[in-house]
Write an enzyme that holds these catalytic residues in place. Structure first.
Site, PDB file in Angstrom:
ATOM      1  N   GLY A  27       1.093  -0.887  -0.195  1.00 44.11           N
ATOM      2  CA  GLY A  27      -0.289   0.243  -0.502  1.00 44.11           C
ATOM      3  C   GLY A  27       0.907   1.061   0.307  1.00 44.11           C
ATOM      4  O   GLY A  27       0.576   2.111  -0.751  1.00 44.11           O
ATOM      5  N   ALA A  28       2.252   0.505   0.553  1.00 47.05           N
ATOM      6  CA  ALA A  28       2.851   2.561   0.346  1.00 47.05           C
ATOM      7  C   ALA A  28       4.128   1.877   1.749  1.00 47.05           C
ATOM      8  O   ALA A  28       4.027   1.022   2.570  1.00 47.05           O
ATOM      9  CB  ALA A  28       2.193   3.456   1.380  1.00 47.05           C
ATOM     10  N   MET A  29       5.093   2.404   1.395  1.00 47.02           N
ATOM     11  CA  MET A  29       6.541   2.322   2.313  1.00 47.02           C
ATOM     12  C   MET A  29       7.282   3.295   2.814  1.00 47.02           C
ATOM     13  O   MET A  29       7.045   4.204   2.042  1.00 47.02           O
ATOM     14  CB  MET A  29       7.474   2.169   1.099  1.00 47.02           C
ATOM     15  CG  MET A  29       8.516   1.610   2.000  1.00 47.02           C
ATOM     16  SD  MET A  29       9.026  -0.264   3.223  1.00 47.02           S
ATOM     17  CE  MET A  29       9.888   0.395   4.359  1.00 47.02           C
ATOM     18  N   GLU A  30       7.021   3.782   3.911  1.00 48.28           N
ATOM     19  CA  GLU A  30       7.827   4.394   4.917  1.00 48.28           C
ATOM     20  C   GLU A  30       8.844   4.866   4.803  1.00 48.28           C
ATOM     21  O   GLU A  30       9.783   5.530   5.602  1.00 48.28           O
ATOM     22  CB  GLU A  30       7.365   4.034   6.526  1.00 48.28           C
ATOM     23  CG  GLU A  30       8.638   3.183   7.121  1.00 48.28           C
ATOM     24  CD  GLU A  30       8.093   1.821   6.957  1.00 48.28           C
ATOM     25  OE1 GLU A  30       8.134   1.087   7.972  1.00 48.28           O
ATOM     26  OE2 GLU A  30       6.583   1.636   6.082  1.00 48.28           O
ATOM     27  N   ASN A  31       9.659   4.793   3.409  1.00 58.22           N
ATOM     28  CA  ASN A  31      11.234   5.222   3.245  1.00 58.22           C
ATOM     29  C   ASN A  31      11.110   6.953   3.893  1.00 58.22           C
ATOM     30  O   ASN A  31      11.115   7.932   3.639  1.00 58.22           O
ATOM     31  CB  ASN A  31      11.526   5.345   1.903  1.00 58.22           C
ATOM     32  CG  ASN A  31      10.984   4.317   1.319  1.00 58.22           C
ATOM     33  OD1 ASN A  31      11.472   3.417   1.364  1.00 58.22           O
ATOM     34  ND2 ASN A  31       9.905   4.618   0.396  1.00 58.22           N
ATOM     35  N   GLU A  66       2.702   5.354   7.437  1.00 57.56           N
ATOM     36  CA  GLU A  66       3.265   6.048   7.187  1.00 57.56           C
ATOM     37  C   GLU A  66       4.281   7.048   8.078  1.00 57.56           C
ATOM     38  O   GLU A  66       5.381   7.734   8.189  1.00 57.56           O
ATOM     39  CB  GLU A  66       2.900   6.639   5.313  1.00 57.56           C
ATOM     40  CG  GLU A  66       2.886   5.947   4.717  1.00 57.56           C
ATOM     41  CD  GLU A  66       3.842   3.491   5.186  1.00 57.56           C
ATOM     42  OE1 GLU A  66       4.983   3.682   5.559  1.00 57.56           O
ATOM     43  OE2 GLU A  66       1.696   3.281   5.420  1.00 57.56           O
ATOM     44  N   GLU A  90       5.052  -1.762  12.970  1.00 61.21           N
ATOM     45  CA  GLU A  90       3.054  -1.825  12.340  1.00 61.21           C
ATOM     46  C   GLU A  90       2.866  -2.600  13.036  1.00 61.21           C
ATOM     47  O   GLU A  90       1.207  -1.565  12.515  1.00 61.21           O
ATOM     48  CB  GLU A  90       3.995  -3.710  11.012  1.00 61.21           C
ATOM     49  CG  GLU A  90       4.739  -3.663   9.988  1.00 61.21           C
ATOM     50  CD  GLU A  90       5.017  -2.157   9.192  1.00 61.21           C
ATOM     51  OE1 GLU A  90       4.135  -1.387   8.764  1.00 61.21           O
ATOM     52  OE2 GLU A  90       6.158  -1.861   8.519  1.00 61.21           O
ATOM     53  N   HIS A 121       5.770   6.547  10.900  1.00 63.94           N
ATOM     54  CA  HIS A 121       6.703   5.321  10.926  1.00 63.94           C
ATOM     55  C   HIS A 121       7.773   6.278  10.761  1.00 63.94           C
ATOM     56  O   HIS A 121       8.729   5.803  11.378  1.00 63.94           O
ATOM     57  CB  HIS A 121       6.850   4.746   9.544  1.00 63.94           C
ATOM     58  CG  HIS A 121       5.720   3.291   9.592  1.00 63.94           C
ATOM     59  ND1 HIS A 121       6.852   2.401  10.985  1.00 63.94           N
ATOM     60  CD2 HIS A 121       5.146   2.865   8.701  1.00 63.94           C
ATOM     61  CE1 HIS A 121       5.255   1.099  10.858  1.00 63.94           C
ATOM     62  NE2 HIS A 121       4.984   1.398   9.410  1.00 63.94           N
TER      63      HIS A 121
END
Length: 919
Positions: free
Chosen positions: A348-352, A385, A407, A388
């Protein structure tokens, strides 16, 4: 797949005769259900979580070398990387998209060793005098000469053996040059494609979590191996390069006669490899004031930005970021927050850190096309996100076995952030429906797993991938919400502040969090029966949860491990013997909320006794992660209360939903009879709130899955039709004959339920309504006046009632859709057709990434499988194309897990279990 469900003619005829009487229908259904379930016990696991009892050895048999293990030995510690990467956005002569790069990693020798192990996967290295790398000593250290270098594919290591050892405390630099494929596998450094004005555009982007940074450059690819990253990207003219930190001024360069741009970035903060991100694209952005303390930019396809699809995300990012700064009492540690919507993205998304990547549906919102649910999804994902940025990025779990710490926490507080951004939505209530109720069914399986596993149980990349499941996210959020409730939100927040302050830029385990929360509890002088650690370890170190049984005549309460299949064997040992410390809350008729710590298997509390005319409800607003059962008399009084006209004054909307959900699941577990569970839905013809209806719909859906291919289906439809008709007419009146949108957030959701259930149950006028709206659109494709919230259910019902003409129109609209949320609705609706040949056509289209994006294949197949006609077609397709799917997605991937879980929802017989023989 109806084999094993035998329904006698007597039962079927009886059911048809009594269909008009709701209560009689319930009794008939419950009898049949009980008979069939006893014959065909559910035997399939309901979660894809790791089952370590059957996990093969993680290393080869026989004598083992350090490179035969999956974990780094810890002798070396990275300090910083200096990486330059050049992605090619056009295919080479062989038709491949590639990237080239070189990397310098500076590391410190922690323990004297003559071996360098560094992760590498699918990279082809340039050799220097026969070796894959060049080693250099720093600060006066002398680099040993190399004896041998080689790549070990099973454990994904570049192995460098030295003639002399590295010296403890000394610093060294490892230089490599390499070529990798910019493939479309959605992992590591990969490519995403989209069409803009008839021209194919290519995006080079990343997804490093959990173990794919090693596919982009050689690195120490473990969360605890934090370092600083200096990134440089070489890219074509007309494109922009992004990474975690702010860029320096790009410069024009010429390589082999080609004019290019070189963009370098400021050094990152100290961080883990899985949080690194970089993108090369032709996107544009909208942003906050450039002079703001934190620069916020929303990046997407140029047309999407021009249409204003990024406006909502920009509007809400600043307030949510400010909320978390206040919540953590900690400033956002970076200068910018870029968020980018990608056409192809597996998660869904990535917390880079500083460059969050999203699916388009999770970041972009178009008020004229996107639904209320789409808007909520954008708000909660952004909130997740951004949470995070501190919890996960600033402070990171030491190893993947504590992934839940990242998570589960982000999932919980995402509802707090979204509630702050949209205070009218009641997001703090919706967490119960969206996260807690669903995961309880998963965690009630003998195949579930604890939130926190032992490190030695989670070693291989596929084992790590399996942890990205609903237990980690949803149960993690549920138990943290429970903890926050019994120590109070204010104390919880203060504990987080000191935790983040002590461990910033470092890594931790769950015990560190318990320690700081205990400090906050002690400072606030909150009295607990045991320490935070002792209470919470029982919730995270053993799988499952208890069912608490209350006898309101005697005050006796008991707890036992709740299993949906009581005959299943739990072979996972628990040091706590599946006993929990339960924060039991309840209210009685006319009373206020009370709490009692239930600390053993059985106890008697006279405060739980009620009179013959009274009732008791426990687990108020589902603050605790447990189910509740009562003596039969109290169940009867609760059902009577639910059916009264003043129920909402005494029993909250959450508890009305909870009573239904507990009852249905207790019936599945044979703790109460199915008739009682079904009777908890009889009040729904007086209920207009979303949460009870949605909970009932989900639980009744299980009956439809089991019986929609049997003769019981008719009486079931008759009962649902009777119950939902008042709801249908309620929304018909509320919306002035379907001409306006309800003002309340959850009413908008419940309007969807009203129409969806009414059409499926055959309420008069419903199918004509949805088909009429759809035909209006077909007659004028340029104008779609269908209510944005109702699109999914209208499309689905119209396509189900129609034929090839409707399907082909929807397919054309899907292929032409420029807004991801609209495409997603059509993608779902296409699965609703009753024509097998159209469903088969749809399944075959899943093999063509030009038609169905790779990120969407798993969802599409699950949608089709949920159609009773499509289910056997998908099952045959899966078995016939298993090798292809395994090659495309990889064993243990999220996509394969989605397909298998969705496909086996209908399975309940031994015969079907035996069919699941895929290896």
């Amino acid at each position: 797949m109806g084999e094993g469900f035998y329904i006698s003619k007597v039962v079927a005829l009886t059911g048809l005769v009594i269909a008009a009487a709701a209560l009689a229908t319930i009794i008939a259904l419950s009898v049949v259900y009980s008979q069939e379930r006893s014959k065909n016990q559910q035997v399939l696991p309901t979660t894809s979580g790791p089952n370590t009892t059957s996990t093969p050895s993680t290393t080869p048999s026989g004598p083992k070398e350090p490179w035969d293990y999956y974990r780094l030995p810890g002798n070396l510690s990275p300090v910083y990387y200096n990486n330059t990467l050049w992605p090619r956005l056009q295919p080479n002569a062989d038709g491949l998209y590639i990237f080239t790069g070189h990397s310098r990693v500076v590391f410190r020798c922690v323990n004297k060793t003559d071996l360098i192990l560094i992760h590498s996967n699918r990279l082809n290295f340039t050799k220097f005098e026969g070796f894959h790398a060049i080693l250099k000593g720093l600060d006066g250290a002398t680099a040993p000469t190399m004896k041998e270098t080689r790549l070990v594919e099973p454990t994904q290591f570049l192995v460098i053996q030295l003639n002399e050892p590295l010296q403890q405390g000394s610093m060294y630099e490892l230089y490599t040059e390499f070529v990798g494929e910019l493939s479309d596998d959605l992992g590591g450094f990969y490519r995403s494609e989209y069409d803009e004005d008839g021209v194919k555009k290519v995006v080079a982007t990343t997804q490093m979590q959990p173990t794919d940074a090693r596919k982009a450059f050689p690195c120490f690819d473990e969360p605890a191996m934090k370092a600083v990253f200096h990134m440089t990207l070489i890219h074509p003219q007309g494109t922009v390069a992004l990474s975690n930190s702010m860029n320096y001024e790009p410069v024009s360069i010429t390589v082999d006669g080609e004019s290019l741009i070189q963009t370098s970035f400021e050094p990152t903060e100290i961080m883990s490899t899985y949080l690194l991100a970089f993108v090369v694209c032709e996107f544009t952005y909208i942003g906050s004031n450039p002079d703001a303390e934190v620069l916020i930019r929303i990046w997407a396809r140029r047309k999407a930005i021009e249409e204003g699809q990024g406006d909502y995300a920009l509007e809400k990012t600043g307030p949510i970021l400010a909320f978390f700064e206040n919540y953590y009492n900690s400033s956002y540690p970076l200068r910018k927050s870029d968020q980018i919507a990608l056409p192809d993205f597996a998660a869904g998304a990535m917390e880079n850190w500083g460059l969050i990547t999203y699916r388009e549906t999770a970041l972009l919102y178009n008020p004229g096309v996107s639904s209320n649910g789409d808007k909520e999804w954008v708000a909660t994902v952004i909130s997740h996100e951004l949470a995070h940025m501190w919890f996960g990025n600033l402070v990171t779990m030491r190893w993947w076995n504590d992934l839940w710490l990242n998570e589960g926490f982000a999932t919980y507080v995402s509802y707090l952030g979204a509630d702050y951004a949209e205070p009218e939505w009641n997001m703090k209530e919706l967490i119960v429906l969206n996260e807690i109720i669903g995961v309880m069914s998963v965690d009630a399986s003998a195949y579930s797993h604890p939130l926190s596993s032992k490190e030695e149980e989670i070693l291989r990349p596929d084992q790590i991938n399996q942890l990205f499941d609903s237990i980690t996210y949803s149960k993690g959020s549920a138990v943290l919400r429970m903890l926050s409730e019994f120590i109070t939100e204010a104390v919880f927040s203060k504990g987080l502040h000191t935790y983040l302050e002590e461990f910033q830029y470092s890594t931790t385990g769950y015990k560190d969090l318990w320690k700081h929360l205990q400090m906050a509890v002690d400072k606030a002088d909150i009295q607990l029966p045991h320490s935070v650690e002792d209470i919470m370890n029982r919730w995270i170190l053993q799988m499952g949860f208890p069912v608490v049984t209350i006898n309101t005549r005697t005050g006796k309460i008991t707890q036992e491990h709740f299993l949906l299949d009581p005959e299943s064997v739990v072979d996972r040992p628990s040091e706590f013997n599946y006993e929990w410390f339960v924060p039991l809350t309840w209210i009685k008729k006319g009373g206020s909320e009370q709490q009692f710590w239930f600390l053993s298997k059985e106890v008697t509390n006279p405060d739980l006794v009620v009179g013959d005319a009274d009732w008791l409800v426990a687990n108020i607003n589902m603050k605790g992660f447990y189910r509740v059962n009562y003596d039969e008399a109290n169940w009867e009084r609760l059902i009577a209360k639910l059916s009264s006209n003043d129920v909402d004054m005494d029993i909250s909307v959450i508890n009305r939903a909870q009573i239904i959900d507990d009852a249905f699941n207790l019936a599945k577990a044979k703790i109460i009879n199915t008739t009682l569970a079904l009777r908890t839905t009889t009040f729904l013809n007086k209920e207009f709130e979303y949460m009870p209806w949605e909970t009932a719909r989900r639980n009744l859906n299980y009956f439809f899955l089991m019986f929609d291919r049997t003769e019981v289906y008719g009486p079931m439809k008759a009962y649902i039709r009777k119950q939902v008709t008042p709801l249908f007419h309620h929304f018909e009146a509320l919306t002035l004959n379907w001409t306006k949108i309800p003002e309340n957030h959850t009413d908008q959701y419940n309007q969807v339920n009203a129409i969806s259930l009414a059409c499926s149950a055959g309420v008069e006028g419903c199918k004509e309504l949805t088909s009429g709206w759809f035909k209006e659109w077909m007659n004028n494709p340029a104008v779609n006046n269908i209510n944005v919230n109702l699109k999914s259910t209208v499309y689905c019902n119209a396509i189900a009632a129609g034929g090839e003409k409707e399907w082909d129109f929807a397919w054309k609209m899907y292929m032409n859709a420029t807004i991801a949320t609209e495409a997603e609705k059509l993608m779902y609706a296409l699965s609703c057709t009753k024509e097998p040949w159209l469903l088969n056509r749809y399944i075959q289209l899943c093999l063509d990434p030009e038609k169905i994006r790779k990120q969407d294949v798993a969802f599409t197949l699950v949608y089709i499988a949920r159609n009773a006609i499509g289910h056997p077609l998908v099952w045959d397709f899966l078995r016939g194309n298993w090798d292809y799917l395994l090659n495309e997605y990889g064993r243990g991937s999220i996509s394969l897990s989605r397909i298998l879980n969705g496909l086996t929802e209908r399975f309940s017989t031994q015969f079907e279990y035996k069919q699941v023989g895929i290896q």
